[in-house]
Design a protein around this motif. Sequence first.
Motif, PDB file in Angstrom:
ATOM      1  N   GLY A 166      13.385  10.698  25.389  1.00 42.27           N
ATOM      2  CA  GLY A 166      13.476   9.605  24.416  1.00 42.27           C
ATOM      3  C   GLY A 166      12.275   8.695  24.348  1.00 42.27           C
ATOM      4  N   LYS A 169      20.253   8.444  29.434  1.00 39.92           N
ATOM      5  CA  LYS A 169      20.661   9.010  28.136  1.00 39.92           C
ATOM      6  C   LYS A 169      20.667  10.537  28.228  1.00 39.92           C
ATOM      7  N   ASN A 190      11.545  15.198  27.264  1.00 44.65           N
ATOM      8  CA  ASN A 190      12.215  14.886  25.993  1.00 44.65           C
ATOM      9  C   ASN A 190      13.362  13.915  26.251  1.00 44.65           C
ATOM     10  N   ASN A 216      10.323  12.925  20.746  1.00 45.71           N
ATOM     11  CA  ASN A 216      11.538  12.916  21.588  1.00 45.71           C
ATOM     12  C   ASN A 216      11.270  12.572  23.053  1.00 45.71           C
ATOM     13  N   ASN A 228       3.726   8.207  23.871  1.00 44.62           N
ATOM     14  CA  ASN A 228       4.989   8.754  23.409  1.00 44.62           C
ATOM     15  C   ASN A 228       4.716   9.945  22.501  1.00 44.62           C
ATOM     16  N   HIS A 275      21.457  14.511  27.670  1.00 40.71           N
ATOM     17  CA  HIS A 275      21.785  15.371  26.537  1.00 40.71           C
ATOM     18  C   HIS A 275      21.723  16.817  26.998  1.00 40.71           C
TER      19      HIS A 275
END
Length: 405
Positions: free
Chosen positions: A342, A315, A340, A390, A387, A317
């Motif tokens: 996810g 993922k 960061n 982000n 966690n 970004h």
Amino acid sequence: MHIQEILSAIYANHLYEYLVIDSEYNIIEYSDKVFELCQRDDIDCTKTKVTEVVPELVGSEEEIENIFAGEKETFTLPYIFKSPDQYVHIHIHPGRKRMQEGKSLSSYETVIVLFENISQMAAAQQSLVQERNEKSLLLDEISEKNMQLKELNEHMQMLVQQEIEKNLEKQKLLELKSRHSQMGEMIAMITHQWKQPLNVINLVVNVLKIDLTKKSLPKEDIEKKLNDILKQVGYMNQTVNDFQNFFNPFKEKIIFNLHENIQAVLDLVKYEYVHKNIKLNLTGETKTMAYGFPNEFSQVILSLLKNAKDAFMEKPHKEMEITINITETDGNPIVTVKDNAGGIPEKILKKVFDLYVTTKEEGSGLGLNIAKSMIERHMNGRIEVKNVENGAQFSIILPPPPSTL
């Protein structure tokens, strides 16, 4: 009558029944229950030899004759079974002395056969012997059971040791597999890092060849271009040395600088991460020391970086970033690796260190399990994960080095 002699013998020997015999072994006197004791209540005592009532005396004639002659005081036949549940000692004693001209002689006219009832004592002794035998059997059984238990324990210990050895071998194979995976990735990174200096060397060599064809290249320019080539070769050589040091195992624990250790890892991988637009940050204390195996710790950091990079690739970004921070709490060095990307799915967050647990489609599930083993088993520390906003954060908590304990 032999009343006095009988009473004296009974008193002295605690006897209960008796027979009196003459020199022909005929029964001439007896107590009320002696025949009942001998189980011969059909006897006509006036015509009966003592051996018919007491067959145990057969074979003892010589001793009896010695008592008649006054050459022996007494003798005993012990533990004679006379009737159910009845045992007696049979004592043979001298009876009435022979008389001659009103004087007693040293020999005897009669002999007294006394029956001492020892049934209770015999029963007690039998019980004692039985108890002793039972205890002996019990001890033998216990000894046998203990031997069986010992053999079972030895067998179980052997099986446990075999399983431990198998698990250790399995762990070594897993660690080796993980190392090979990391080595493959590192080789790819080195290949990527070598491309730039190889391009530079190729360019300098081509320029040098062109200049040499003109035969007008000053010596200073040649030296400069050669120095440029040597500089690039030196960079490539340093990269290989760093790679070798990274995978060279330490046999003993040492004290090492965490910041320098982590920075060396980042220097090896930074081009790969920059190429993928992942920013690497190293913050916090620069002089914090740790105690353990520095190369294993480097492999743990590399494994955590790789997991974050793989999460970014799934993922991607624009602001992909990994931050490694070094702190110290109560003397314990703490290294956090935060990204960061996810975060980790909650359903596997608590199992993320288990063997073969992975969030990636083609993941092996070895990296974090090996990392946990290295930190906890080899360096007596612990590794945790949670966690955060982000992303995910791994925390490595190590014990203080010996110099600060």
